[in-house]
Enzyme design. Structure first.
Site, PDB file in Angstrom:
ATOM      1  N   ASP A 260      39.205   0.649  -3.658  1.00  0.00           N
ATOM      2  CA  ASP A 260      38.817  -0.183  -4.785  1.00  0.00           C
ATOM      3  C   ASP A 260      37.309  -0.446  -4.672  1.00  0.00           C
ATOM      4  OD1 ASP A 260      38.717  -1.715  -7.049  1.00  0.00           O
ATOM      5  OD2 ASP A 260      40.410  -3.000  -6.528  1.00  0.00           O
TER       6      ASP A 260
HETATM    7  C1  BGC Z   1      39.157  -3.229  -9.950  1.00  0.00           C
HETATM    8  C2  BGC Z   1      39.773  -1.870 -10.172  1.00  0.00           C
HETATM    9  C3  BGC Z   1      38.900  -1.062 -11.104  1.00  0.00           C
HETATM   10  C4  BGC Z   1      37.510  -0.968 -10.508  1.00  0.00           C
HETATM   11  C5  BGC Z   1      36.539  -0.142 -11.314  1.00  0.00           C
HETATM   12  C6  BGC Z   1      37.716  -3.131  -9.530  1.00  0.00           C
HETATM   13  O1  BGC Z   1      37.123  -4.385  -9.491  1.00  0.00           O
HETATM   14  O2  BGC Z   1      39.906  -3.952  -9.001  1.00  0.00           O
HETATM   15  O3  BGC Z   1      41.067  -2.012 -10.699  1.00  0.00           O
HETATM   16  O4  BGC Z   1      39.451   0.187 -11.347  1.00  0.00           O
HETATM   17  O5  BGC Z   1      36.988  -2.278 -10.374  1.00  0.00           O
HETATM   18  O6  BGC Z   1      36.153  -0.788 -12.462  1.00  0.00           O
END
Ligand code: BGC
Length: 745
Positions: A260
């Site tokens: 993540d």
């Molecule tokens: C989120 C993810 C997301 C990523 C990219 C993160 O903060 O938890 O679910 O895909 O950002 O935007």
């Protein structure tokens, strides 16, 4: 469903290879993918390999996505652009389709719809040049105050896993990498970069990992995103038990693990050696502080770790090989996505409307006791002379959820925010102002009532709205509950201006109370991201949960209210009577340890075990017709599977779809809650039609975890009905034989 003119040539070529897979050449194709990946790997320098296992940094995608891994031209490896795409693609100005939220998808209980949902998103991603979608959230709704509940698939592992598997198949059939996230136990947003989910192995396996297991085994997503939080003391992206032992080992996941964003990785060797294969968003320079000031880990630091021997060369090869295999398997090497295509807006709208109509849940529909007329819904245009519509900006649009899962409003935001530009206080990038799609329920209601007087009140003057309601044949109050990534709700009550200053100008509960105290018929329509508590529920006659209904929310709400479409959604999460009934009384903002000490007693399992009455039970959802269940037969097979058959009759006045649900009670000494969902089927029946349904329930659905999966021995029961608490459901007992299904890692 997808307009033929929007299908590009490489896709047509790929359709042929997909057809070959479908006719039994899949494993041959997989072998080819591995062989080709190995050949390519042998030609790569170490620097090239390293360049493939981290992103190029925040907001660097040349086509606007959330993640970007540049390609290697010399080797014909295309650039990989990823876009957030929970319920549509989070990309401004490209006409991407805002579908209803994924929680709404779960409320449809419709695997075929999940497949179409994934197909549409996959198709739009590819049309715009993206090789991967950052969607597929499936963290169970243990804590409904979690701001991301709308992005997930509810509280039941079988429902969530089944729908995610189908969604993944849909996306990947478009030759786009599908995803399951956030692995794992990422149950709330409070302190999400540091929080530590403390959970026993049994609860982990039976609940929180289970939807991932189902999705990985049945849907084979190319990518699993590991979560920000810790699980039992180890960061999820540095957790060998989760990533290597279980995901890649036991489940045989052969795709790649992507971190993540921002702060999921904190140590190069720990992350790489535990099983993380790609760091996002990455950076050209690991030593730059980056968004949260913590630097990155899979570029220069990985090179140093390889030199120092703390990460083995074979491990780097494995990371790269996994990615190359996925790129070959899903046709991205042979036909890389080409940016610049046009999204087919009409096709998107069609699915958005169907999905919204399939997912709204009619929670209550009862005549006012004192006047004992008909149930207020469906509205009968012929009998309505005056209708009052109140609140929720129903005159202009419908609400949507925020964060990375947001899908921009295609025609501009329908509502001017009360606090323009306001962002979350932790990371400072998520909007506190909701997106409102220009799809007005009021307009759609007016279209259906050409001869009636329909008056709109914006909700800010409860007294005026109530006075008008007293004179109206029906009053429809719209209420909204904004939720977003990064922020948990303080409680589940409808927010007022104090709780949500960006989006609410008045006290919504007080408005509903005021209107209900005077109206002849009060119908409440919720645009909600999670469960809602309803102190006024006994005073209103109907409640419809429309969730965040997407681009076609207005017409979809009206078609349900007027009975053009018979509601068929069922709750994928319990609506509690009060927050007191939840596993944790409040979300602790001071202690990073989140103790899952309620064990298996989460969601309906908790209410059943504790014999508490929820406001609305898991699986609940009313229809304008009536269904009767009869003739239940249960047959356990020697291989451990259980066959269940029954007759479902539509003995009401109109056609409609029912979600026939099957719950199992496991033997008393198995230590399980009273019941778990083991199967369901959604069927449409004409009035007067009845059908014999039969489902084969795999043995795994009856299994419990104790150092491996086994089916416990003894007397068990099956219950069939229209909700987890259907008083008219059928019940039968049968005997389960002890059976070991698989040993643990
Ligand atoms: C989120 C993810 C997301 C990523 C990219 C993160 O903060 O938890 O679910 O895909 O950002 O935007």
């Amino acid at each position: 469903m997808l307009g033929s003119k929007s299908i590009n040539r490489p896709l047509l070529a790929l359709a042929i290879s997909a057809a070959l897979c479908a006719t039994g050449h899949a494993s041959e194709q997989d072998n080819n993918a591995t062989a080709k990946a190995n050949l390519l790997l042998a030609r790569m320098t170490q620097d090239e390999k390293i360049s493939l296992v981290h992103g190029a940094g925040f907001f660097t995608s040349p086509i606007g996505g959330g993640g970007y891994v540049p390609g290697i031209e010399r080797l014909g490896i295309p650039p990989l652009n990823y876009a957030d795409s929970s319920s549509g693609i989070n990309l401004a100005g490209k006409n991407t389709t805002p579908l209803p939220a994924t929680l709404a998808l779960a409320a449809s209980w419709d695997p075929a719809l999940a497949n179409r949902y994934g197909t549409l998103i996959g198709h739009e991603l590819r049309t715009l040049g993206f090789a991967g979608g950052l969607g597929g959230g499936t963290n169970l709704a243990r804590e409904p105050r979690n701001g991301r509940t709308f992005e997930y698939l509810g509280e039941d592992p079988l429902l969530a896993g089944t729908l995610l598997a189908e969604r993944t198949k849909g996306t990947q059939a478009q030759h786009v990498l599908g995803m399951a996230k956030h692995f794992a136990v990422n149950g709330q947003e409070t302190d999400r970069f540091n929080s530590n989910s403390v959970v026993s192995e049994r609860v982990l396996r039976e609940l929180y990992l289970r939807p991932f297991e189902i999705a990985v085994k049945d849907g084979q997503p190319a990518v699993v995103m590991c979560a920000y939080n810790k699980v039992n003391g180890e960061k999820a992206c540095e957790n060998k038990h989760l990533l290597s032992d279980i995901l890649k080992g036991e489940w045989g996941f052969d795709g790649y693990v992507q971190s993540d964003w921002v702060m999921a990785v904190t140590d190069t060797a720990r992350a790489a050696n535990s099983g993380t294969d790609e760091e996002e968003p990455g950076s050209p320079d690991d030593n730059q502080p980056g968004l949260m000031g913590r630097g990155t880990w899979f570029n220069q630091k990985l090179k140093a770790a390889l030199q120092g021997g703390t990460v083995a060369t074979q491990r780097l090869d494995d990371m790269v090989r996994r990615k190359l295999v996925m790129l070959y398997r899903h046709g991205i090497m042979d036909a890389p996505p080409v940016p610049g295509g046009q999204v087919d807006r009409a096709a998107g709208d069609k699915l958005a409307l169907y999905a919204a109509e399939s997912s709204m849940v009619l929670l209550k529909n009862a005549p006012k006791a004192s006047t004992s007329q008909h149930a207020p819904l469906p509205l009968d245009a012929k009998r309505l002379h005056t209708v009052v519509v109140v609140g929720g900006h129903a005159d202009v649009g419908v609400m949507a959820g925020g964060g990375s899962a947001a899908v921009p409003a295609r025609d501009g935001n329908a509502v001017v925010c009360r606090t323009p530009g306001a962002k979350d206080s932790v990371i400072g990038i998520f909007d506190l102002c909701a997106i409102w799609h220009k799809s007005s329920p009021l307009e759609a209601i007016r279209v259906r009532l050409p001869g009636a007087t329909v008056t709109y009140f914006d909700g800010s003057d409860a007294t005026a709205a109530a006075a008008a309601a007293a004179q109206a044949d029906a009053t429809i109050v719209f209420a909204t509950q904004y939720t977003t990534e990064q922020i948990d709700l303080a409680d589940l009550s409808l927010p007022d201006a104090k709780r949500d200053p960006a989006n609410q100008g008045y006290d919504q509960n007080a408005l509903i109370e005021a209107v209900a105290s005077r109206a002849r018929n009060t119908i409440v329509v919720l645009e909600n991201g999670t469960a809602v508590t309803m102190p006024w529920v006994d005073k209103v006659q109907a409640v419809l949960a429309a969730w965040f209904p997407g681009a076609q929310g207005g017409p979809a709400i009206a078609s349900i209210l007027f009975g053009e479409v018979n509601p068929s959604g069922k709750l994928p999460i319990t609506f509690p009577a009060s927050e007191q009934d939840l596993p944790q009384q409040a979300i602790n903002t001071r202690n990073p340890d989140v103790d899952y000490d309620e064990g298996l007693l989460m969601g309906y399992r908790r209410y059943d075990a504790q014999q508490r009455t929820p406001l609305f039970a898991f699986g609940h959802g009313l229809s304008y017709t009536h269904f009767t269940y009869s003739n239940l037969h249960v047959t356990p097979y020697v291989n451990g599977d259980v066959s269940v058959s029954f007759t479902l009759a539509n003995d009401g006045p109109r056609g409609g779809a029912e979600v026939a649900q099957v719950y199992a009670g496991l033997p008393a000494d198995s230590g399980e809650p009273p019941q778990r969902l083991v199967g369901w089927q959604k069927v449409f029946l004409k009035p007067g039609e009845s059908r014999n349904l039969s489902l084969t329930l795999p043995a795994a659905r009856f299994s419990v975890w104790s150092d491996g999966w086994f089916v416990p021995q003894g007397e068990a029961s099956l219950k069939v009905g229209g909700s987890s608490r259907d008083a008219h459901g059928l019940r039968a007992s049968f005997t389960l034989g002890k059976r070991l299904l698989s040993a643990g890692a």
